[in-house]
Write a protein that holds these residues in place. Structure first.
Motif, mmCIF file in Angstrom:
data_model
loop_
_atom_site.group_PDB
_atom_site.id
_atom_site.type_symbol
_atom_site.label_atom_id
_atom_site.label_comp_id
_atom_site.label_asym_id
_atom_site.label_seq_id
_atom_site.Cartn_x
_atom_site.Cartn_y
_atom_site.Cartn_z
ATOM 1 N N LYS A 242 87.150 47.892 56.069
ATOM 2 C CA LYS A 242 87.330 48.848 55.181
ATOM 3 C C LYS A 242 88.433 48.464 53.978
ATOM 4 O O LYS A 242 89.160 47.482 54.433
ATOM 5 C CB LYS A 242 87.727 50.154 55.616
ATOM 6 C CG LYS A 242 86.562 50.835 56.820
ATOM 7 C CD LYS A 242 87.206 51.958 57.372
ATOM 8 C CE LYS A 242 86.201 52.316 58.547
ATOM 9 N NZ LYS A 242 86.609 53.236 59.213
ATOM 10 N N SER B 219 90.910 49.980 50.714
ATOM 11 C CA SER B 219 91.253 51.173 49.746
ATOM 12 C C SER B 219 90.457 51.400 48.437
ATOM 13 O O SER B 219 89.947 50.673 47.753
ATOM 14 C CB SER B 219 92.755 50.855 49.311
ATOM 15 O OG SER B 219 93.146 52.048 48.465
ATOM 16 N N ALA B 220 90.119 52.727 48.164
ATOM 17 C CA ALA B 220 89.259 53.156 47.001
ATOM 18 C C ALA B 220 90.020 52.610 45.653
ATOM 19 O O ALA B 220 89.169 52.723 44.764
ATOM 20 C CB ALA B 220 88.844 54.514 47.155
ATOM 21 N N LYS C 296 81.619 54.297 49.360
ATOM 22 C CA LYS C 296 80.966 54.446 50.598
ATOM 23 C C LYS C 296 81.467 53.045 51.458
ATOM 24 O O LYS C 296 81.768 53.294 52.565
ATOM 25 C CB LYS C 296 79.363 54.413 50.614
ATOM 26 C CG LYS C 296 78.730 54.665 51.764
ATOM 27 C CD LYS C 296 79.108 56.081 52.181
ATOM 28 C CE LYS C 296 78.100 56.590 52.955
ATOM 29 N NZ LYS C 296 78.111 58.102 53.195
ATOM 30 N N SER D 112 84.115 51.305 50.884
ATOM 31 C CA SER D 112 85.633 51.415 51.248
ATOM 32 C C SER D 112 85.856 52.326 52.500
ATOM 33 O O SER D 112 86.780 52.147 52.985
ATOM 34 C CB SER D 112 86.364 51.949 50.020
ATOM 35 O OG SER D 112 86.178 53.338 49.803
ATOM 36 N N GLN D 113 85.046 53.233 52.695
ATOM 37 C CA GLN D 113 84.957 54.131 53.638
ATOM 38 C C GLN D 113 84.439 53.714 55.044
ATOM 39 O O GLN D 113 84.984 54.241 56.216
ATOM 40 C CB GLN D 113 84.556 55.643 53.357
ATOM 41 C CG GLN D 113 85.136 56.191 52.192
ATOM 42 C CD GLN D 113 84.485 57.407 51.715
ATOM 43 O OE1 GLN D 113 82.955 57.537 52.144
ATOM 44 N NE2 GLN D 113 85.064 58.127 50.724
ATOM 45 N N GLN D 114 83.416 53.095 54.870
ATOM 46 C CA GLN D 114 82.887 52.679 56.180
ATOM 47 C C GLN D 114 82.891 51.027 56.283
ATOM 48 O O GLN D 114 82.269 50.581 57.424
ATOM 49 C CB GLN D 114 81.178 52.810 55.973
ATOM 50 C CG GLN D 114 80.860 54.550 56.041
ATOM 51 C CD GLN D 114 79.334 54.848 56.063
ATOM 52 O OE1 GLN D 114 78.571 53.960 55.823
ATOM 53 N NE2 GLN D 114 79.311 56.221 56.150
#
Length: 89
Positions: free
Chosen positions: A4, A6-7, A81, A83-85
């Motif tokens: 993962k 950071s956005a 997505k 970045s989150q998963q």
């Protein structure tokens, strides 16, 4: 799943995919701001293509900003997505 991230890294990722578009410009549009864009066009007669000797300043701000928005709207959901998963190649 991959790692993962950071956005806030998404603008830099998009800038690598779109030559000539830097991270700062992407961040600016993502924050709802406009990109300043103008150029000078020389006017020519339509049929003869002879230069009229007149130049016109063209404000391209809205066109450029809208094109960058389209790029962001395409790529941002994908990278958000990831970045989150996590992202795995």
């Amino acid at each position: 799943n991959g790692e993962k991230f950071s956005a806030d890294k998404i603008p830099a990722i998009i800038s690598k995919l779109v030559p000539g578009l830097d991270t700062g410009a992407i961040k600016k549009v993502m924050n709802g701001e406009m990109l300043n864009s103008t150029y000078v066009a020389s006017l020519k007669f339509t049929i003869s293509n002879v230069d009229t000797g007149k130049n016109e300043n063209i404000d391209n701000t809205e066109v450029l900003t809208n094109k960058v928005k389209k790029i962001i709207n395409f790529y941002n959901p994908i990278f958000l997505k990831a970045s989150q998963q996590g992202w795995k190649c």
